[in-house]
Design a protein around this motif. Structure first.
Motif, PDB file in Angstrom:
ATOM      1  N   THR A   1       0.853  -1.187   0.000  1.00  0.00           N
ATOM      2  CA  THR A   1       0.000   0.000   0.000  1.00  0.00           C
ATOM      3  C   THR A   1       0.888   1.237   0.000  1.00  0.00           C
ATOM      4  O   THR A   1       2.056   1.178   0.379  1.00  0.00           O
ATOM      5  N   GLY A   2       0.346   2.345  -0.438  1.00  0.00           N
ATOM      6  CA  GLY A   2       1.086   3.603  -0.428  1.00  0.00           C
ATOM      7  C   GLY A   2       1.819   3.864  -1.725  1.00  0.00           C
ATOM      8  O   GLY A   2       1.655   3.161  -2.718  1.00  0.00           O
ATOM      9  N   GLN A   3       2.653   4.896  -1.693  1.00  0.00           N
ATOM     10  CA  GLN A   3       3.401   5.339  -2.862  1.00  0.00           C
ATOM     11  C   GLN A   3       4.877   5.023  -2.685  1.00  0.00           C
ATOM     12  O   GLN A   3       5.511   5.461  -1.700  1.00  0.00           O
ATOM     13  N   ILE A   4       5.443   4.282  -3.617  1.00  0.00           N
ATOM     14  CA  ILE A   4       6.851   3.917  -3.568  1.00  0.00           C
ATOM     15  C   ILE A   4       7.709   5.176  -3.536  1.00  0.00           C
ATOM     16  O   ILE A   4       7.493   6.106  -4.302  1.00  0.00           O
ATOM     17  N   GLY A   5       8.652   5.187  -2.622  1.00  0.00           N
ATOM     18  CA  GLY A   5       9.551   6.321  -2.466  1.00  0.00           C
ATOM     19  C   GLY A   5       9.010   7.429  -1.590  1.00  0.00           C
ATOM     20  O   GLY A   5       9.710   8.388  -1.299  1.00  0.00           O
ATOM     21  N   VAL A   6       7.762   7.285  -1.144  1.00  0.00           N
ATOM     22  CA  VAL A   6       7.147   8.309  -0.290  1.00  0.00           C
ATOM     23  C   VAL A   6       6.753   7.701   1.051  1.00  0.00           C
ATOM     24  O   VAL A   6       7.285   8.073   2.084  1.00  0.00           O
ATOM     25  N   ALA A   7       5.805   6.790   1.027  1.00  0.00           N
ATOM     26  CA  ALA A   7       5.339   6.109   2.242  1.00  0.00           C
ATOM     27  C   ALA A   7       4.632   4.837   1.814  1.00  0.00           C
ATOM     28  O   ALA A   7       3.687   4.891   1.020  1.00  0.00           O
ATOM     29  N   THR A   8       5.103   3.696   2.307  1.00  0.00           N
ATOM     30  CA  THR A   8       4.509   2.417   1.950  1.00  0.00           C
ATOM     31  C   THR A   8       4.320   1.552   3.186  1.00  0.00           C
ATOM     32  O   THR A   8       4.891   1.817   4.241  1.00  0.00           O
ATOM     33  N   ALA A   9       3.539   0.502   3.011  1.00  0.00           N
ATOM     34  CA  ALA A   9       3.343  -0.494   4.057  1.00  0.00           C
ATOM     35  C   ALA A   9       2.939  -1.802   3.402  1.00  0.00           C
ATOM     36  O   ALA A   9       2.410  -1.812   2.292  1.00  0.00           O
ATOM     37  N   CYS A  10       3.199  -2.886   4.094  1.00  0.00           N
ATOM     38  CA  CYS A  10       2.788  -4.204   3.630  1.00  0.00           C
ATOM     39  C   CYS A  10       1.471  -4.559   4.304  1.00  0.00           C
ATOM     40  O   CYS A  10       1.378  -4.537   5.533  1.00  0.00           O
ATOM     41  N   GLY A  11       0.486  -4.893   3.497  1.00  0.00           N
ATOM     42  CA  GLY A  11      -0.830  -5.250   4.029  1.00  0.00           C
ATOM     43  C   GLY A  11      -0.855  -6.582   4.750  1.00  0.00           C
ATOM     44  O   GLY A  11      -1.816  -6.883   5.443  1.00  0.00           O
ATOM     45  N   ILE A  12       0.201  -7.383   4.593  1.00  0.00           N
ATOM     46  CA  ILE A  12       0.276  -8.685   5.272  1.00  0.00           C
ATOM     47  C   ILE A  12       1.618  -8.854   5.976  1.00  0.00           C
ATOM     48  O   ILE A  12       2.155  -9.950   6.033  1.00  0.00           O
ATOM     49  N   TYR A  13       2.157  -7.795   6.512  1.00  0.00           N
ATOM     50  CA  TYR A  13       3.513  -7.816   7.071  1.00  0.00           C
ATOM     51  C   TYR A  13       3.754  -9.013   7.986  1.00  0.00           C
ATOM     52  O   TYR A  13       4.771  -9.690   7.876  1.00  0.00           O
ATOM     53  N   GLN A  14       2.847  -9.309   8.876  1.00  0.00           N
ATOM     54  CA  GLN A  14       3.035 -10.419   9.813  1.00  0.00           C
ATOM     55  C   GLN A  14       3.043 -11.773   9.113  1.00  0.00           C
ATOM     56  O   GLN A  14       3.609 -12.723   9.616  1.00  0.00           O
ATOM     57  N   LEU A  15       2.412 -11.861   7.942  1.00  0.00           N
ATOM     58  CA  LEU A  15       2.274 -13.124   7.225  1.00  0.00           C
ATOM     59  C   LEU A  15       3.142 -13.193   5.975  1.00  0.00           C
ATOM     60  O   LEU A  15       3.075 -14.172   5.238  1.00  0.00           O
ATOM     61  N   ARG A  16       3.946 -12.175   5.717  1.00  0.00           N
ATOM     62  CA  ARG A  16       4.705 -12.081   4.472  1.00  0.00           C
ATOM     63  C   ARG A  16       5.579 -13.316   4.269  1.00  0.00           C
ATOM     64  O   ARG A  16       6.053 -13.914   5.232  1.00  0.00           O
ATOM     65  N   PRO A  17       5.805 -13.686   3.004  1.00  0.00           N
ATOM     66  CA  PRO A  17       6.609 -14.885   2.729  1.00  0.00           C
ATOM     67  C   PRO A  17       8.090 -14.674   3.028  1.00  0.00           C
ATOM     68  O   PRO A  17       8.561 -13.543   3.216  1.00  0.00           O
ATOM     69  N   GLU A  18       8.812 -15.761   3.023  1.00  0.00           N
ATOM     70  CA  GLU A  18      10.242 -15.752   3.352  1.00  0.00           C
ATOM     71  C   GLU A  18      11.042 -14.823   2.445  1.00  0.00           C
ATOM     72  O   GLU A  18      11.944 -14.136   2.905  1.00  0.00           O
ATOM     73  N   VAL A  19      10.723 -14.783   1.164  1.00  0.00           N
ATOM     74  CA  VAL A  19      11.467 -13.925   0.241  1.00  0.00           C
ATOM     75  C   VAL A  19      11.396 -12.468   0.692  1.00  0.00           C
ATOM     76  O   VAL A  19      12.358 -11.720   0.561  1.00  0.00           O
ATOM     77  N   CYS A  20      10.290 -12.071   1.269  1.00  0.00           N
ATOM     78  CA  CYS A  20      10.137 -10.704   1.772  1.00  0.00           C
ATOM     79  C   CYS A  20      10.904 -10.505   3.078  1.00  0.00           C
ATOM     80  O   CYS A  20      11.412  -9.425   3.339  1.00  0.00           O
ATOM     81  N   ARG A  21      10.965 -11.537   3.870  1.00  0.00           N
ATOM     82  CA  ARG A  21      11.667 -11.453   5.158  1.00  0.00           C
ATOM     83  C   ARG A  21      13.178 -11.380   4.987  1.00  0.00           C
ATOM     84  O   ARG A  21      13.878 -10.812   5.808  1.00  0.00           O
ATOM     85  N   THR A  22      13.692 -11.973   3.919  1.00  0.00           N
ATOM     86  CA  THR A  22      15.138 -12.014   3.739  1.00  0.00           C
ATOM     87  C   THR A  22      15.691 -10.782   3.031  1.00  0.00           C
ATOM     88  O   THR A  22      16.890 -10.532   3.104  1.00  0.00           O
ATOM     89  N   CYS A  23      14.869 -10.020   2.350  1.00  0.00           N
ATOM     90  CA  CYS A  23      15.334  -8.781   1.722  1.00  0.00           C
ATOM     91  C   CYS A  23      15.602  -7.779   2.843  1.00  0.00           C
ATOM     92  O   CYS A  23      14.734  -7.500   3.670  1.00  0.00           O
ATOM     93  N   GLN A  24      16.818  -7.281   2.892  1.00  0.00           N
ATOM     94  CA  GLN A  24      17.221  -6.398   3.979  1.00  0.00           C
ATOM     95  C   GLN A  24      17.622  -5.024   3.448  1.00  0.00           C
ATOM     96  O   GLN A  24      18.173  -4.915   2.348  1.00  0.00           O
ATOM     97  N   PRO A  25      17.358  -3.968   4.217  1.00  0.00           N
ATOM     98  CA  PRO A  25      17.756  -2.626   3.785  1.00  0.00           C
ATOM     99  C   PRO A  25      19.249  -2.575   3.457  1.00  0.00           C
ATOM    100  O   PRO A  25      20.077  -3.009   4.252  1.00  0.00           O
ATOM    101  N   GLY A  26      19.559  -2.105   2.264  1.00  0.00           N
ATOM    102  CA  GLY A  26      20.942  -1.931   1.856  1.00  0.00           C
ATOM    103  C   GLY A  26      21.589  -3.141   1.204  1.00  0.00           C
ATOM    104  O   GLY A  26      22.710  -3.043   0.710  1.00  0.00           O
ATOM    105  N   ASP A  27      20.893  -4.293   1.166  1.00  0.00           N
ATOM    106  CA  ASP A  27      21.504  -5.456   0.522  1.00  0.00           C
ATOM    107  C   ASP A  27      21.449  -5.299  -1.003  1.00  0.00           C
ATOM    108  O   ASP A  27      20.862  -4.340  -1.510  1.00  0.00           O
ATOM    109  N   PRO A  28      22.107  -6.169  -1.755  1.00  0.00           N
ATOM    110  CA  PRO A  28      22.140  -6.005  -3.213  1.00  0.00           C
ATOM    111  C   PRO A  28      20.765  -5.951  -3.882  1.00  0.00           C
ATOM    112  O   PRO A  28      20.560  -5.182  -4.821  1.00  0.00           O
ATOM    113  N   GLU A  29      19.820  -6.737  -3.393  1.00  0.00           N
ATOM    114  CA  GLU A  29      18.475  -6.714  -3.961  1.00  0.00           C
ATOM    115  C   GLU A  29      17.794  -5.373  -3.695  1.00  0.00           C
ATOM    116  O   GLU A  29      17.104  -4.825  -4.550  1.00  0.00           O
ATOM    117  N   CYS A  30      17.991  -4.854  -2.495  1.00  0.00           N
ATOM    118  CA  CYS A  30      17.452  -3.541  -2.130  1.00  0.00           C
ATOM    119  C   CYS A  30      18.030  -2.472  -3.056  1.00  0.00           C
ATOM    120  O   CYS A  30      17.303  -1.641  -3.607  1.00  0.00           O
TER     121      CYS A  30
END
Length: 107
Positions: A63-92
């Motif tokens: 939800t929200g606007q990328i680069g402005v303010a966003t949120a995950c609508g299922i943050y507590q249930l998000r899949p592993e691929v989302c959990r492993t992406c970390q701020p500043g890593d190559p994928e980020c």
């Protein structure tokens, strides 16, 4: 509150969201067991049951606007691929570049 419930308010992820809008092929299920996948609401799972449903390249749970303010609508249930992406890593960094944002400095 743990990192599995809500991201910290100072998290660089909330004003960003680039990783969740980078590619419809990115939010793929990989290591989740069936019980974990069953917790993700059906409307957010793609037709092949192989990853998150996307609207174009953007995850449907974002939800929200990328680069402005966003949120995950299922943050507590998000899949592993989302959990492993970390701020500043190559994928980020790759996702941020796509949206014209500078890479984050690793802490």
């Amino acid at each position: 509150m743990t990192s599995d419930t809500l991201p910290p308010a100072e998290s660089p992820c909330q004003p960003c969201g680039a990783c969740c809008g980078y590619s419809e092929n990115w939010p793929r299920f990989t290591t989740e067991d069936d019980a974990a996948l069953d917790l993700i609401p059906e409307q957010f799972v793609n037709a092949k049951l192989s990853g998150m449903r996307c609207d174009g390249d953007r995850c449907s749970a974002l939800t929200g606007q990328i680069g402005v303010a966003t949120a995950c609508g299922i943050y507590q249930l998000r899949p592993e691929v989302c959990r492993t992406c970390q701020p500043g890593d190559p994928e980020c960094a790759m996702a941020r570049r796509r949206f014209g944002m500078a890479p984050l400095a690793l802490a």
